[in-house]
Enzyme design. Structure first.
Site, PDB file in Angstrom:
ATOM      1  N   ASP A  67       0.865  -1.067   0.073  1.00 12.66           N
ATOM      2  CA  ASP A  67       0.070   0.038   0.109  1.00 12.66           C
ATOM      3  C   ASP A  67       0.670   1.206   0.120  1.00 12.66           C
ATOM      4  O   ASP A  67       1.940   1.330   0.051  1.00 12.66           O
ATOM      5  CB  ASP A  67      -0.993   0.077   1.218  1.00 12.66           C
ATOM      6  CG  ASP A  67      -0.311  -0.486   2.408  1.00 12.66           C
ATOM      7  OD1 ASP A  67       0.883  -0.264   2.692  1.00 12.66           O
ATOM      8  OD2 ASP A  67      -0.974  -1.077   3.444  1.00 12.66           O
ATOM      9  N   ASN A 135      -7.294  -3.022  14.634  1.00 10.33           N
ATOM     10  CA  ASN A 135      -8.853  -3.230  14.352  1.00 10.33           C
ATOM     11  C   ASN A 135      -8.737  -4.673  13.254  1.00 10.33           C
ATOM     12  O   ASN A 135      -9.967  -4.694  12.747  1.00 10.33           O
ATOM     13  CB  ASN A 135      -9.381  -2.126  13.847  1.00 10.33           C
ATOM     14  CG  ASN A 135      -8.748  -1.708  12.544  1.00 10.33           C
ATOM     15  OD1 ASN A 135      -7.876  -2.455  11.818  1.00 10.33           O
ATOM     16  ND2 ASN A 135      -9.126  -0.590  11.894  1.00 10.33           N
ATOM     17  N   HIS A 137      -7.291  -4.810  10.327  1.00  8.44           N
ATOM     18  CA  HIS A 137      -6.818  -4.703   9.063  1.00  8.44           C
ATOM     19  C   HIS A 137      -5.605  -5.165   8.455  1.00  8.44           C
ATOM     20  O   HIS A 137      -4.872  -5.442   9.432  1.00  8.44           O
ATOM     21  CB  HIS A 137      -7.020  -3.051   8.522  1.00  8.44           C
ATOM     22  CG  HIS A 137      -5.754  -2.327   8.889  1.00  8.44           C
ATOM     23  ND1 HIS A 137      -5.939  -1.248   9.786  1.00  8.44           N
ATOM     24  CD2 HIS A 137      -4.356  -2.802   9.253  1.00  8.44           C
ATOM     25  CE1 HIS A 137      -4.670  -0.586  10.062  1.00  8.44           C
ATOM     26  NE2 HIS A 137      -3.889  -1.569   9.683  1.00  8.44           N
ATOM     27  N   GLU A 142      -9.666  -1.965   5.675  1.00  7.78           N
ATOM     28  CA  GLU A 142     -10.302  -1.815   7.136  1.00  7.78           C
ATOM     29  C   GLU A 142     -11.741  -2.488   7.160  1.00  7.78           C
ATOM     30  O   GLU A 142     -12.318  -2.852   6.201  1.00  7.78           O
ATOM     31  CB  GLU A 142     -10.669  -0.309   7.025  1.00  7.78           C
ATOM     32  CG  GLU A 142      -9.645   0.754   6.866  1.00  7.78           C
ATOM     33  CD  GLU A 142      -8.661   0.810   8.077  1.00  7.78           C
ATOM     34  OE1 GLU A 142      -8.530  -0.173   8.751  1.00  7.78           O
ATOM     35  OE2 GLU A 142      -8.092   1.733   8.307  1.00  7.78           O
TER      36      GLU A 142
HETATM   37  C1  F6R Z   1       1.348  -1.295   6.022  1.00  7.62           C
HETATM   38  C2  F6R Z   1       0.185  -1.952   6.382  1.00  7.62           C
HETATM   39  C3  F6R Z   1      -0.637  -2.112   7.379  1.00  7.62           C
HETATM   40  C4  F6R Z   1       0.282  -2.363   8.886  1.00  7.62           C
HETATM   41  C5  F6R Z   1      -0.477  -2.112  10.118  1.00  7.62           C
HETATM   42  C6  F6R Z   1       0.160  -2.572  11.227  1.00  7.62           C
HETATM   43  O1  F6R Z   1       1.997  -1.486   4.754  1.00  7.62           O
HETATM   44  O2  F6R Z   1      -0.351  -2.398   5.358  1.00  7.62           O
HETATM   45  O3  F6R Z   1      -1.551  -2.976   7.414  1.00  7.62           O
HETATM   46  O4  F6R Z   1       0.706  -3.490   8.548  1.00  7.62           O
HETATM   47  O5  F6R Z   1      -1.372  -1.133  10.049  1.00  7.62           O
HETATM   48  O6  F6R Z   1       1.071  -1.410  11.487  1.00  7.62           O
HETATM   49  P1  F6R Z   1       2.221  -1.274  12.588  1.00  7.62           P
HETATM   50  O7  F6R Z   1       3.405  -2.620  12.097  1.00  7.62           O
HETATM   51  O8  F6R Z   1       2.846   0.027  12.496  1.00  7.62           O
HETATM   52  O9  F6R Z   1       1.517  -1.547  13.690  1.00  7.62           O
END
Ligand code: F6R
Length: 240
Positions: A67, A135, A137, A142
């Site tokens: 992403d 959450n 995702h 989401e």
């Molecule tokens: C990042 C992504 C997100 C993160 C998630 C966890 O490329 O796709 O899904 O993996 O938000 O983020 P952290 O690792 O910062 O807790």
């Protein structure tokens, strides 16, 4: 779904790093699906360490990232392209021409999403590394009533914006939108490694491992994929 529980973040990173290194060694021209955020940083450090010791090369490896914020320029230090350059690509021998992320400054977002899905189909992802939102995702898919199959523009939830605020000077600076691979794009990967560390991920990991399959926890769909390894530390596993 294979589950590996480690003592802490360092061990989680080492386990995932070892797994990825084995895949790269056995198929040097493999395609890595990569993630950003805090969780995979230790894995990227581990892989960089192997490279610096002369034990691993990325010379023939390609990558596709999950992403990118939108809109954002790739030279912006908050972009995920910039993050990947700093955390991995600039530190190893990967050819940056073979590293891909959604274009956060594309004018025609729909065309960019279509192009990205075509790229994923053409390249074929051997292994997709995933973090998980508190959450549930994955990528920026989401919790919603309906999840997207392909790459799409999405609005980040207030929870995700507040979780990501730690990387910004203030919450108001966190981008509100992102281009993300869809669940269908993620599922095209031959193998998936889901990482989780810390108590803030414990409820999401409980749902993934023991809960029902629901779009209100997008990561719960991963149990339908034939080759998923969850590597999480004891804190993230504490509610299972
Ligand atoms: C990042 C992504 C997100 C993160 C998630 C966890 O490329 O796709 O899904 O993996 O938000 O983020 P952290 O690792 O910062 O807790």
């Amino acid at each position: 779904m294979k589950i590996i529980v480690t003592k802490n973040y360092e061990e989680m990173s080492a386990q995932a790093g070892k797994l990825l290194a084995e895949i790269i060694k056995s198929k040097p021209d493999c395609v890595l699906g990569l993630a950003t955020g805090g969780t995979p940083v230790g894995v990227y450090d581990y892989l960089t360490d192997l490279f610096e010791r002369g034990e691993l090369s990325f010379a023939r490896t390609s990558s596709v990232n999950l992403d990118e914020y939108y809109p954002i320029s790739s030279s912006n230090s908050q972009s995920y392209r910039y993050f990947m350059n700093k955390k991995l690509f600039d530190r190893v021998d990967i050819d940056k021409a073979n590293t891909f992320a959604p274009n956060g400054s594309a004018e025609d977002v729909l065309a960019e999403c279509k192009k990205y899905d075509e790229l994923i189909d053409r390249m074929g992802i051997d292994v997709q590394l995933l973090g998980i939102g508190r959450n549930g995702h994955i990528g920026f898919n989401e919790p919603e009533d309906e999840l997207h199959r392909g790459t799409h523009l999405t609005a980040l939830t207030p929870d995700t914006i507040s979780a990501n605020a730690r990387f910004f000077a203030s919450v108001s600076e966190v981008p509100t939108h992102a281009i993300t691979m869809g669940i269908g794009s993620v599922f095209k990967a031959k193998k998936i490694i889901l990482l989780a560390s810390g108590k803030s991920k414990a409820d999401a990991i409980r749902q993934v491992i023991t809960g029902g399959i629901t779009t209100s926890c997008p990561a719960s769909l991963l149990c339908l994929h034939p080759d998923v390894t969850v590597i999480c530390d004891e804190d993230a596993y504490s509610l299972v």
